[in-house]
Design a protein around this motif. Structure first.
Motif, PDB file in Angstrom:
ATOM      1  N   GLY A  23      -6.835  -6.325   3.407  1.00 25.76           N
ATOM      2  CA  GLY A  23      -6.776  -5.221   3.742  1.00 25.76           C
ATOM      3  C   GLY A  23      -8.184  -4.545   4.131  1.00 25.76           C
ATOM      4  O   GLY A  23      -8.228  -3.404   4.803  1.00 25.76           O
ATOM      5  N   SER A  24      -9.243  -5.111   3.915  1.00 21.59           N
ATOM      6  CA  SER A  24     -10.720  -4.432   4.095  1.00 21.59           C
ATOM      7  C   SER A  24     -11.505  -5.744   4.373  1.00 21.59           C
ATOM      8  O   SER A  24     -11.497  -6.421   3.944  1.00 21.59           O
ATOM      9  CB  SER A  24     -11.039  -3.636   2.700  1.00 21.59           C
ATOM     10  OG  SER A  24     -10.177  -2.721   2.228  1.00 21.59           O
ATOM     11  N   ALA A  25     -12.436  -5.107   5.431  1.00 22.14           N
ATOM     12  CA  ALA A  25     -13.393  -5.815   5.887  1.00 22.14           C
ATOM     13  C   ALA A  25     -14.585  -6.280   5.019  1.00 22.14           C
ATOM     14  O   ALA A  25     -14.916  -5.399   3.975  1.00 22.14           O
ATOM     15  CB  ALA A  25     -13.940  -5.732   7.212  1.00 22.14           C
ATOM     16  N   LEU A  75      -6.963  11.247  -4.487  1.00 19.17           N
ATOM     17  CA  LEU A  75      -5.929  10.194  -3.766  1.00 19.17           C
ATOM     18  C   LEU A  75      -4.774  10.891  -3.560  1.00 19.17           C
ATOM     19  O   LEU A  75      -4.050  11.639  -4.167  1.00 19.17           O
ATOM     20  CB  LEU A  75      -6.024   8.708  -4.541  1.00 19.17           C
ATOM     21  CG  LEU A  75      -7.419   8.168  -4.964  1.00 19.17           C
ATOM     22  CD1 LEU A  75      -7.012   7.121  -6.006  1.00 19.17           C
ATOM     23  CD2 LEU A  75      -8.039   7.572  -3.521  1.00 19.17           C
ATOM     24  N   ASP A  76      -4.367  10.297  -2.464  1.00 23.13           N
ATOM     25  CA  ASP A  76      -3.044  10.390  -1.686  1.00 23.13           C
ATOM     26  C   ASP A  76      -2.142   9.147  -1.644  1.00 23.13           C
ATOM     27  O   ASP A  76      -2.853   7.927  -1.441  1.00 23.13           O
ATOM     28  CB  ASP A  76      -3.009  11.186  -0.155  1.00 23.13           C
ATOM     29  CG  ASP A  76      -3.776  12.611  -0.318  1.00 23.13           C
ATOM     30  OD1 ASP A  76      -3.190  13.177  -1.444  1.00 23.13           O
ATOM     31  OD2 ASP A  76      -4.331  13.084   0.419  1.00 23.13           O
ATOM     32  N   PRO A  77      -0.840   9.272  -1.752  1.00 15.54           N
ATOM     33  CA  PRO A  77      -0.036   8.003  -1.418  1.00 15.54           C
ATOM     34  C   PRO A  77      -0.456   7.482  -0.117  1.00 15.54           C
ATOM     35  O   PRO A  77      -0.561   7.957   0.872  1.00 15.54           O
ATOM     36  CB  PRO A  77       1.314   8.330  -1.343  1.00 15.54           C
ATOM     37  CG  PRO A  77       1.231   9.781  -2.260  1.00 15.54           C
ATOM     38  CD  PRO A  77       0.117  10.291  -1.715  1.00 15.54           C
ATOM     39  N   GLY A  78      -0.679   6.008  -0.248  1.00 20.17           N
ATOM     40  CA  GLY A  78      -1.079   5.270   1.089  1.00 20.17           C
ATOM     41  C   GLY A  78      -2.536   4.983   1.033  1.00 20.17           C
ATOM     42  O   GLY A  78      -2.828   4.290   1.904  1.00 20.17           O
ATOM     43  N   ASP A  79      -3.222   5.689   0.189  1.00 22.09           N
ATOM     44  CA  ASP A  79      -5.009   5.433   0.311  1.00 22.09           C
ATOM     45  C   ASP A  79      -5.197   4.019  -0.252  1.00 22.09           C
ATOM     46  O   ASP A  79      -4.414   3.425  -0.828  1.00 22.09           O
ATOM     47  CB  ASP A  79      -5.550   6.641  -0.549  1.00 22.09           C
ATOM     48  CG  ASP A  79      -5.478   7.797   0.222  1.00 22.09           C
ATOM     49  OD1 ASP A  79      -5.405   8.142   1.490  1.00 22.09           O
ATOM     50  OD2 ASP A  79      -6.047   8.977  -0.413  1.00 22.09           O
ATOM     51  N   THR A  80      -6.452   3.781   0.176  1.00 26.68           N
ATOM     52  CA  THR A  80      -7.331   2.754  -0.452  1.00 26.68           C
ATOM     53  C   THR A  80      -8.366   2.851  -1.459  1.00 26.68           C
ATOM     54  O   THR A  80      -9.264   3.530  -1.095  1.00 26.68           O
ATOM     55  CB  THR A  80      -7.491   1.569   0.494  1.00 26.68           C
ATOM     56  OG1 THR A  80      -6.600   1.320   1.618  1.00 26.68           O
ATOM     57  CG2 THR A  80      -8.455   0.634   0.042  1.00 26.68           C
ATOM     58  N   ARG A 104      -3.260   0.886  -1.410  1.00 22.73           N
ATOM     59  CA  ARG A 104      -4.042  -0.436  -2.088  1.00 22.73           C
ATOM     60  C   ARG A 104      -5.239  -0.130  -3.005  1.00 22.73           C
ATOM     61  O   ARG A 104      -5.745   0.770  -2.931  1.00 22.73           O
ATOM     62  CB  ARG A 104      -4.567  -0.996  -0.820  1.00 22.73           C
ATOM     63  CG  ARG A 104      -5.425  -2.358  -1.013  1.00 22.73           C
ATOM     64  CD  ARG A 104      -5.930  -3.401   0.058  1.00 22.73           C
ATOM     65  NE  ARG A 104      -4.236  -3.857   0.504  1.00 22.73           N
ATOM     66  CZ  ARG A 104      -3.721  -4.963  -0.035  1.00 22.73           C
ATOM     67  NH1 ARG A 104      -4.237  -5.590  -1.251  1.00 22.73           N
ATOM     68  NH2 ARG A 104      -2.778  -5.231   0.456  1.00 22.73           N
ATOM     69  N   VAL A 105      -5.036  -1.046  -4.069  1.00 23.10           N
ATOM     70  CA  VAL A 105      -6.076  -0.936  -5.203  1.00 23.10           C
ATOM     71  C   VAL A 105      -6.965  -1.927  -5.136  1.00 23.10           C
ATOM     72  O   VAL A 105      -6.430  -3.050  -5.113  1.00 23.10           O
ATOM     73  CB  VAL A 105      -5.441  -0.444  -6.218  1.00 23.10           C
ATOM     74  CG1 VAL A 105      -6.633  -0.520  -7.538  1.00 23.10           C
ATOM     75  CG2 VAL A 105      -4.748   0.727  -6.489  1.00 23.10           C
ATOM     76  N   ALA A 144     -14.715  -0.264   3.857  1.00 21.42           N
ATOM     77  CA  ALA A 144     -14.219   1.214   3.771  1.00 21.42           C
ATOM     78  C   ALA A 144     -13.097   1.449   3.084  1.00 21.42           C
ATOM     79  O   ALA A 144     -12.450   0.306   2.724  1.00 21.42           O
ATOM     80  CB  ALA A 144     -13.896   1.497   5.298  1.00 21.42           C
ATOM     81  N   ALA A 145     -13.056   2.483   2.280  1.00 21.54           N
ATOM     82  CA  ALA A 145     -11.926   2.862   1.434  1.00 21.54           C
ATOM     83  C   ALA A 145     -12.040   4.473   1.534  1.00 21.54           C
ATOM     84  O   ALA A 145     -13.034   5.168   2.013  1.00 21.54           O
ATOM     85  CB  ALA A 145     -12.389   2.342   0.065  1.00 21.54           C
ATOM     86  N   ASP A 146     -10.657   4.974   0.844  1.00 18.60           N
ATOM     87  CA  ASP A 146     -10.833   6.463   0.729  1.00 18.60           C
ATOM     88  C   ASP A 146     -11.271   7.009  -0.473  1.00 18.60           C
ATOM     89  O   ASP A 146     -12.016   8.109  -0.620  1.00 18.60           O
ATOM     90  CB  ASP A 146      -9.229   6.679   0.560  1.00 18.60           C
ATOM     91  CG  ASP A 146      -8.242   6.319   1.983  1.00 18.60           C
ATOM     92  OD1 ASP A 146      -8.766   7.021   2.835  1.00 18.60           O
ATOM     93  OD2 ASP A 146      -7.602   5.475   1.948  1.00 18.60           O
TER      94      ASP A 146
END
Length: 249
Positions: A23-25, A75-80, A104-105, A144-146
């Motif tokens: 899910g992340s590059a 954090l919010d629901p749906g964050d990475t 995603r964690v 990238a991530a939240d």
């Protein structure tokens, strides 16, 4: 019934550095880390993985440090969210709870045995949205991530300012927890003994191991000061631990 389904055969393999974390590059352009330093850290934490797992879980709620760190990420629901130095996965339940099954964690660590412990936790809980990556925090395996979390990791970094600055570039919020060798004589005595016994791990074979620790904690703090628009700092556990949070505008 588990909320998510593990990978094929009930196993969730650990991703190695340079592979897609899910899910992340993969990030590019970072200099290779010192392999000797990585070997020291890997051997040290591999040797203590079982004991560390037990100790971390037994003390997870002490001082409210770990809860404060996750709360500070906002954090919010749906964050990475990415945790550097995830170890045996003590923070994974709270992080996964914050982002929910739609988020995603990503847990990152250089110690295979620590990640083995974390993998066991992920499998038992059936978390399909928790990925584990064997990689160095100095070369983030995500672009990238939240949010980024690192608890008691910056003291291991040769250049905390540069590394934390990179984390600020890839995430909206960065939260750090670190020991602060200031003020509490009893805590400092215990911390000095721990750092001295693990001098090779912390590159702290000097006459002033707490001084080296303080320098690295201060460097990480400066990185947040220079790269975050909003800053928070709170002291926990009689002032011996600082929770530092930095966010973009």
């Amino acid at each position: 019934m588990a909320e998510d389904t593990p990978g094929r055969g009930g196993r969730r393999p650990v991703t190695r550095d340079g592979e897609d974390a899910g899910g992340s590059a993969t990030a590019d352009g970072f200099e290779a880390a010192d392999p000797r330093r990585l070997r020291r850290i890997r051997r040290g934490y591999d040797a203590w993985a079982r004991v560390y797992d037990w100790f971390a879980r037994a003390t997870a709620s002490v001082g409210g440090v770990r809860t404060a760190c996750v709360d500070a990420l906002g954090l919010d629901p749906g964050d990475t969210v990415v945790e550097f130095g995830c170890g045996p996965g003590v923070n994974l339940p709270a992080l996964r709870g914050a982002v929910g099954p739609s988020g995603r964690v990503v847990g990152v660590d250089v110690s295979p045995r620590m990640l083995d412990r974390a993998t066991g936790l992920v499998e038992r809980r059936g978390w399909g949205n928790v990925s584990l990556v064997e990689a160095d925090a100095e070369r983030p395996p995500v672009a990238a991530a939240d949010g980024v979390l690192a608890t008691f990791v910056t003291s291991l970094l040769a250049d905390p300012y540069a590394v934390v600055s990179r984390w600020c570039d890839l995430a909206d919020a960065v939260v750090l927890a670190a020991f602060v060798p200031e003020g509490n004589r009893a805590a400092n005595a215990a911390l000095r003994a721990f750092v001295a016994l693990n001098g090779r791990l912390f590159d702290a074979r000097t006459d002033d191991p707490l001084g080296r620790l303080a320098e690295r904690t201060a460097a990480a703090r400066r990185a947040l000061d220079d790269h975050a628009a909003v800053r928070e700092r709170r002291r926990r556990l009689f002032g011996t631990i600082a929770v530092e949070a930095g966010r973009g505008e």
